[in-house]
Write an enzyme that holds these catalytic residues in place. Structure first.
Site, PDB file in Angstrom:
ATOM      1  N   TYR A 128      11.218  31.991   4.118  1.00 46.33           N
ATOM      2  CA  TYR A 128       9.928  32.560   4.539  1.00 46.33           C
ATOM      3  C   TYR A 128       9.966  32.962   6.007  1.00 46.33           C
ATOM      4  CZ  TYR A 128       7.356  31.199   0.322  1.00 46.33           C
ATOM      5  OH  TYR A 128       6.893  31.095  -0.962  1.00 46.33           O
ATOM      6  N   LYS A 136       0.834  -1.208   0.000  1.00 55.50           N
ATOM      7  CA  LYS A 136       0.000   0.000   0.000  1.00 55.50           C
ATOM      8  C   LYS A 136       0.868   1.257   0.000  1.00 55.50           C
ATOM      9  CE  LYS A 136      -0.626  -0.255   5.006  1.00 55.50           C
ATOM     10  NZ  LYS A 136      -1.589  -0.221   6.098  1.00 55.50           N
TER      11      LYS A 136
HETATM   12  C1  LIG Z   1      -4.160  -5.222   7.940  1.00 53.77           C
HETATM   13  C2  LIG Z   1      -2.707  -4.938   7.779  1.00 53.77           C
HETATM   14  N1  LIG Z   1      -1.866  -5.948   7.547  1.00 53.77           N
HETATM   15  C3  LIG Z   1      -0.538  -5.760   7.391  1.00 53.77           C
HETATM   16  C4  LIG Z   1       0.008  -4.492   7.485  1.00 53.77           C
HETATM   17  C5  LIG Z   1       1.511  -4.308   7.353  1.00 53.77           C
HETATM   18  O1  LIG Z   1       2.009  -3.882   8.584  1.00 53.77           O
HETATM   19  P1  LIG Z   1       3.603  -3.705   8.824  1.00 53.77           P
HETATM   20  O2  LIG Z   1       4.030  -2.579   7.979  1.00 53.77           O
HETATM   21  O3  LIG Z   1       3.717  -3.417  10.278  1.00 53.77           O
HETATM   22  O4  LIG Z   1       4.231  -5.003   8.437  1.00 53.77           O
HETATM   23  C6  LIG Z   1      -0.822  -3.407   7.723  1.00 53.77           C
HETATM   24  C7  LIG Z   1      -0.235  -2.067   7.819  1.00 53.77           C
HETATM   25  O5  LIG Z   1      -0.657  -1.171   8.445  1.00 53.77           O
HETATM   26  C8  LIG Z   1      -2.220  -3.625   7.876  1.00 53.77           C
HETATM   27  O6  LIG Z   1      -3.062  -2.623   8.112  1.00 53.77           O
END
Ligand SMILES: Cc1ncc(COP(=O)(O)O)c(C=O)c1O
Length: 377
Positions: A267, A39
């Site tokens: 600034y 993501k």
């Molecule tokens: C449902 C879920 N799984 C996995 C992850 C991955 O987490 P991490 O970056 O701590 O491995 C996240 C990240 O926020 C998540 O929301």
């Protein structure tokens, strides 16, 4: 058209990424259980580029948070299974079904809606059910209710329930009791599903911290994010495994001012020279991913030595005090994150100075920055 970028660059070490993947594999043991979390543009490093590396490595599943991320992967030809971990808007369900993108069902509304649509359009959508074991973000709260969903579906066969999962919320805080209560709740549910002979193929609970600390609960899949990017928080309980930071963030000096004592920089006169000063300007600002809160606080590395950021960081530029150093010139390379000689600025040092999580630093590195995957730093 790489020449259209300016002097800012994000170098991503393929070697360190592969090192992190191999370290992860040494814990998980089975590549098919690794479903990396891509993501937020793969935590800022570049979704498509990272997915290509994972594809070469033989990864069969990806996790993302949103439909737009899944669609970018599909549009770029990735055939892997893709699970969307977050909420999916009603108008995007058709896209997911037609593109073999797995949907998370997290509440009664999303469940009923999908059942109605599936009956109407003759779909058999692939879904994972999310169980809320204590984080209180999204997910069903009641174990018995989830069992009923499985039971009902075993008769109606409207959904292809491929998985069941939950998410641990306090692994990084070292809150053992809380984490164990989440794990126990999850285990109870899985046990019930086993007894009913309705356990789905993919049971999963763990993200990075959990993979290291509770790896007897990896089940059929795990969802590593930050450890792949070398972004695990610095905690003594993670020390058995080393993961490497993978980025170097660089800029270049574009102008130098020689200012008398008492002159203002940037600034709101955010910095006033307290001596005759040499000030270097970089074409890098908060719109590029240099946190504005580093104004008058952060530092950079030039020719292996540290120099302070002075004045308020602006959207596209910032200033560095290089007073007294003759051999710093326009065109010199500047390290924002990374190593040069014996000096280094890590993501952790910046996140700690700003009292935030490491991931926030990297996901804000903008798409104005040229991203270059290299074999080694
Ligand atoms: C449902 C879920 N799984 C996995 C992850 C991955 O987490 P991490 O970056 O701590 O491995 C996240 C990240 O926020 C998540 O929301």
């Amino acid at each position: 058209m790489n020449y259209l970028y300016n002097n800012n660059k994000l170098l991503i070490s393929k070697a360190n990424l592969l090192y992190n993947l191999n370290m992860l594999l040494s814990i998980v043991k089975d590549k098919s259980k690794i479903s990396p979390v891509l993501k937020a543009n793969a935590y800022g490093i570049g979704l498509i580029e990272f997915a290509e590396i994972l594809d070469e490595y033989g990864i069969e599943r990806f996790c993302v948070a949103k439909v737009i991320e899944a669609s970018r992967l599909r549009e770029n030809g990735f055939k892997q299974e893709i699970l969307i971990l977050g909420h999916i808007e009603e108008e995007n369900i058709k896209y997911c079904v037609e593109n073999n993108i797995t949907i998370t069902i997290h509440d009664e509304y999303s469940l009923n809606n999908l059942i109605i649509m599936s009956k109407e359009y003759g779909w058999f959508p692939k879904v994972h059910i999310k169980y809320n074991t204590g984080m209180n973000r999204i997910g069903f709260d009641d174990k018995n209710h989830i069992c009923k969903i499985f039971e009902r579906n075993s008769v109606e066969k409207t959904l292809d329930i491929e998985g069941i999962f939950s998410h641990l919320s306090k692994v990084y805080d070292g809150d053992l009791d809380f984490t164990l209560s989440q794990i126990n709740k999850f285990e109870d549910l899985i046990h019930e599903l086993d007894v009913m002979n309705l356990r789905p193929n993919l049971v999963h609970l763990l993200s990075s911290g959990g993979i290291i600390l509770y790896n007897s609960h990896i089940y059929d899949m795990c969802r590593p994010g930050c450890l792949l990017y070398g972004l695990l928080p610095d905690r003594s309980y993670f020390k058995d495994y080393t993961f490497k930071e993978i980025i170097t963030f660089k800029s270049k000096i574009i102008q130098i001012h020689h200012l008398e004592k008492g002159k203002s920089v940037g600034y709101s006169s955010g910095f006033i020279t307290d001596r005759n000063s040499k000030i270097a300007i970089l074409p890098l600002g908060y719109a590029d991913g240099l946190p504005r809160r580093l104004s008058n606080m952060g530092r950079v590395i030039i020719n292996g030595k540290y120099y302070p950021i002075v004045g308020n960081i602006s959207m596209d530029m910032c200033a560095v005090d290089v007073t007294g150093i003759d051999d710093i010139n326009v065109g010199d390379e500047v390290i924002i994150i990374g190593k040069q000689g014996a000096s280094s600025i890590s993501i952790i040092s910046i996140s700690e100075a700003l009292d935030t999580v490491r991931t926030e630093i990297v996901i804000n590195i903008s798409d104005r920055i040229e991203k270059i995957f290299i074999d080694k730093f």
